[in-house]
Enzyme design. Structure first.
Site, mmCIF file in Angstrom:
data_model
loop_
_atom_site.group_PDB
_atom_site.id
_atom_site.type_symbol
_atom_site.label_atom_id
_atom_site.label_comp_id
_atom_site.label_asym_id
_atom_site.label_seq_id
_atom_site.Cartn_x
_atom_site.Cartn_y
_atom_site.Cartn_z
ATOM 1 C CD GLU A 4 -2.690 -0.911 2.670
ATOM 2 O OE1 GLU A 4 -3.212 0.150 3.024
ATOM 3 O OE2 GLU A 4 -2.670 -1.931 3.385
ATOM 4 C CB SER B 123 16.106 5.847 -0.551
ATOM 5 O OG SER B 123 15.748 6.259 0.721
ATOM 6 C CE LYS C 52 15.407 -2.920 -0.915
ATOM 7 N NZ LYS C 52 14.620 -3.074 0.325
ATOM 8 N NE ARG D 125 17.371 4.972 5.319
ATOM 9 C CZ ARG D 125 16.593 4.360 4.436
ATOM 10 N NH1 ARG D 125 17.128 3.675 3.458
ATOM 11 N NH2 ARG D 125 15.277 4.419 4.540
ATOM 12 C CB CYS E 207 -22.201 -31.138 13.174
ATOM 13 S SG CYS E 207 -21.905 -31.146 11.395
HETATM 14 ZN ZN ZN Z 1 -22.051 -33.323 10.966
#
Ligand code: ZN
Length: 732
Positions: free
Chosen positions: A48, A95, A127, A148, A449
């Site tokens: 991003e 950079s 890198k 840096r 379940c």
């Molecule tokens: Zn099941």
């Protein structure tokens, strides 16, 4: 600016919306940088950040008047944090410009070529995903160390350096240079990174997104102040004082232990006196002599192709390196050529960082759902906002079991770090604790379940997995098993996909796996999914093409090798390798059903656990019924003339590597087929390799084979190789 006018697409002032976007981007990037460099916690993911940065660069290219001094494009990444004392670097740290694809790399080659009249020798190095630091040695002794920072001023971390074993306090040369300023990367190895994140999660803290942030966080601790604090606590001789001193001591030990484990690799020099060097590669040789760690992976190449190969090699072997890498840096090796190319305000023109796609991104954990597998195992999985990572879009990731959900500390609604490394399945690393709003909630494992309502329980006490015990009737398990029979690793029945499996069960044509080979065209005609309306002139509903394909492939599947049948039956723990061992040894399903657990376990490649699982499976009456029904349907559950054992050993004694895709085979199938002919199939090319089978998108293995003179068999000739051996293929 003469000569750059082609980059200016518009002479008029940018409109308000462009200006607005520009200042929005500047704010976003600056605050993201502050978070990176000061708090060690990225507020946005790497890709991003890169996207925002490039959008900003584009806007400024079209509207150069916006590229003022306050724009992050005009400064080097990172700002000085307040915590440590500032220190000026002797020579500025730049950079690097990035290339995100082949075209951008090519453009850089072209610029270098044009400026120098030829492509000069180029130094390639991996890198490291770490933290850049600047070390100054005077008369052979470490005089100062700094982060840096903004490239001109960094933070003084000299005190902390003494803890890092990889960084010497004294250079090893007899006559060290008067002055040398060394630049390099402090990093955490992949293994140590995982341990540190385990510790973070155990303490309920946000795990580090990547080793760079972890290294940065480790280094940014005022160890000097902690030591003073500890000394003053020790001076207080009361119960509370002693308790505090103990706690501080533990913290100090943890912090110094983390520091000690940091690695360091040098990648350049700044100011220097008493050193005569002419190239980047000479710098590395000199530094190695001085006792400074340099990369063993560095290589000097003289052509574009060689550089591309280097990049491709590490793209494939990214995870074979002991620390994380996020790309490859290419530098013009010769210093005179470097000077000729010079620098822009931001970055040198003589170097480029080729960036690999990011493997860690941030996304929202929308929900945690559960899945019931073909053996009844109930697995929670993360449902996320879809996100691009490592070249594919990911919206789901397994969470294995409820304890794993707890261990990771993720809540539904959290922002999470998601990792997808290479071909590995995507993994949720952990939550961004700071991003919580209070609206998140914890996941609770269902007790029943979700498909059949049966109470879930672990199979044995202490098992981490819980299961739906309704193995016979649970629709989820039936569906998964049916789908599995048709999968490529089992009987590979084209036309019987997930939807078809659901349809067969829904319309009652199939009530369990046993019915599968008893279905016929008449039965399918009762099922809307498999039928279509009649065309003109026809009467009654007709089978779809897909239904016909499925019927034809069911017919073909009946005579597939025994090991595939065994895989198709969904016997716990029995995968292709164990199934092949069993098929080879026993030859028929009857012989396997009759064998005792001990007899089964004694087979090479089977073992106790699988032996018992097989016996348990055959002990169930409804399982034996499946076998009966399959046999009634014409399924051959024995290997006859085509059995693995009787195949010609055309590849006996050979060592084969398979890379890329082989038409008509999955990787497992190709491996099994070659093994059945007597070959040993290995993962990497060496001088011992007999031949390389190379399919489409074969990568660096092909280069390696070529360079070692290992014969390469095109994937299309794989079946000839199996039938007739290598010589026949090479003769053409
Ligand atoms: Zn099941």
């Amino acid at each position: 600016m003469p000569g750059e006018s082609d980059e200016v697409s518009s002479a008029s002032a940018p409109d308000a919306s462009v200006r607005e976007r520009w200042s929005e981007l500047v704010d976003l990037i600056n605050s993201a940088r502050a978070a990176y460099y000061q708090a060690e916690r990225p507020t946005i993911a790497d890709d991003e950040y890169d996207q925002l940065f490039r959008e900003l660069e584009e806007i400024e290219r079209a509207n150069p008047e916006l590229a003022s001094g306050e724009s992050p494009t005009q400064t080097v990444g990172g700002e000085r944090a307040e915590m440590f004392e500032p220190v000026n670097h002797l020579v500025r740290l730049y950079s690097l410009d990035n290339a995100f694809d082949e075209d951008e790399l090519e453009a850089w080659f072209d610029r270098v070529d044009k400026a120098l009249g030829a492509v000069p020798p180029l130094l390639c190095e991996v890198k490291i995903d770490g933290l850049a630091v600047d070390l100054v040695y005077r008369d052979g002794m470490l005089a100062s160390a700094a982060t840096r920072g903004d490239g001109i001023t960094g933070e003084d971390i000299t005190y902390n350096m003494r803890f890092i074993e990889a960084i010497p306090e004294k250079l090893t040369a007899k006559k060290p240079p008067k002055l040398v300023e060394i630049r390099g990367e402090v990093f955490l190895s992949t293994q140590r990174f995982e341990e540190v994140n385990e510790e973070q999660m155990a303490a309920g803290a946000t795990p580090f997104a990547n080793p760079r942030n972890a290294a940065s966080g480790t280094i940014r601790q005022r160890m000097d102040k902690r030591w003073e604090e500890l000394q003053s606590a020790r001076a207080v001789d009361t119960d509370r004082g002693r308790a505090r001193a103990e706690r501080l001591e533990r913290d100090y030990a943890l912090a110094s232990g983390r520091l000690a484990a940091l690695g360091f690799t040098a990648h350049g020099v700044g100011a220097r006196e008493g050193i005569d060097i002419g190239s980047q590669s000479e710098v590395y040789a000199l530094l190695a002599d001085l006792g400074i760690p340099v990369s063993s992976r560095m290589a000097v190449h003289s052509t574009r192709d060689e550089v591309r190969e280097y990049i491709a090699y590490y793209a494939e072997h990214r995870h074979d390196v002991e620390h994380e890498i996020d790309g490859v840096v290419v530098k013009v090796d010769d210093f005179a050529a470097q000077s000729e190319l010079g620098e822009t305000s931001r970055a040198p023109r003589w170097a480029i960082a080729y960036k690999y796609p990011p493997e860690v991104v941030r996304t929202r954990l929308v929900d945690i759902a559960v899945n019931v597998g073909r053996t009844g195992r109930v697995t929670p999985f993360a449902v996320m906002e879809p996100v691009r990572v490592a070249g594919s879009t990911v919206s789901m990731a397994t969470l294995h079991n409820q304890y794993e959900v707890q261990r990771k500390g993720v809540l539904i609604g959290d922002m999470v770090f998601l990792r997808k490394a290479g071909d590995v399945i995507p993994e949720v690393i952990g939550p961004v604790v700071e991003a919580r709003t209070g609206n998140e909630h914890a996941f609770t494992m269902p007790t029943q379940c979700p498909e059949c309502g049966t109470s879930l329980r672990p199979e044995r006490e202490g098992d981490k997995d819980i299961r739906c015990p309704n193995t016979v009737g649970c629709p989820a398990q039936l569906r998964e098993r049916l789908f599995h029979v048709a999968s490529r690793g089992a009987l590979d029945i084209e036309g019987l996909g997930y939807k078809a499996a659901v349809a067969l069960l829904d319309c009652g044509v199939v009530t369990n796996m046993g019915d599968l080979f008893l279905i016929d065209a008449d039965a399918l005609l009762e099922c809307p999914f498999f039928t279509r309306d009649p065309s003109k002139g026809e009467t009654g509903r007709k089978l779809t093409e897909n239904a016909k394909t499925m019927l034809a492939n069911l017919e073909k599947a009946k005579t597939k090798p025994l090991w595939r049948m065994l895989v198709a039956l969904s016997i716990r723990h029995v995968g292709p390798t164990a199934a092949q061992a069993l098929a080879r040894h026993f030859g028929s399903i009857e012989a396997i059903a009759k064998a005792s657990a001990e007899e089964l376990a004694a087979v090479d490649g089977v073992g106790q656990v699988i032996g018992e699982a097989v016996v348990e499976w055959f002990a169930e009456a409804w399982h034996r019924e499946i076998i009966d029904k399959w046999q009634r349907g014409g399924v051959v559950l024995a290997d006859a003339a085509t059995s693995v054992e009787t195949q010609d050993q055309t590849l006996a004694g050979s060592v084969i590597v398979i890379t890329g895709s082989v038409p008509g085979f999955t990787r497992d199938e190709a491996t099994a087929a070659a093994a059945a002919r007597g070959a040993k199939v290995t993962g990497s090319v060496s001088s011992k390799t007999t031949c390389l089978v190379a399919g489409e998108s074969a990568g660096s293995k092909l280069d390696k084979a070529t360079s070692l003179g290992v014969p390469v068999v095109p994937a299309e000739a794989f079946e000839v190789l199996l039938e007739q051996g290598l010589e026949a293929v090479l003769k053409g």
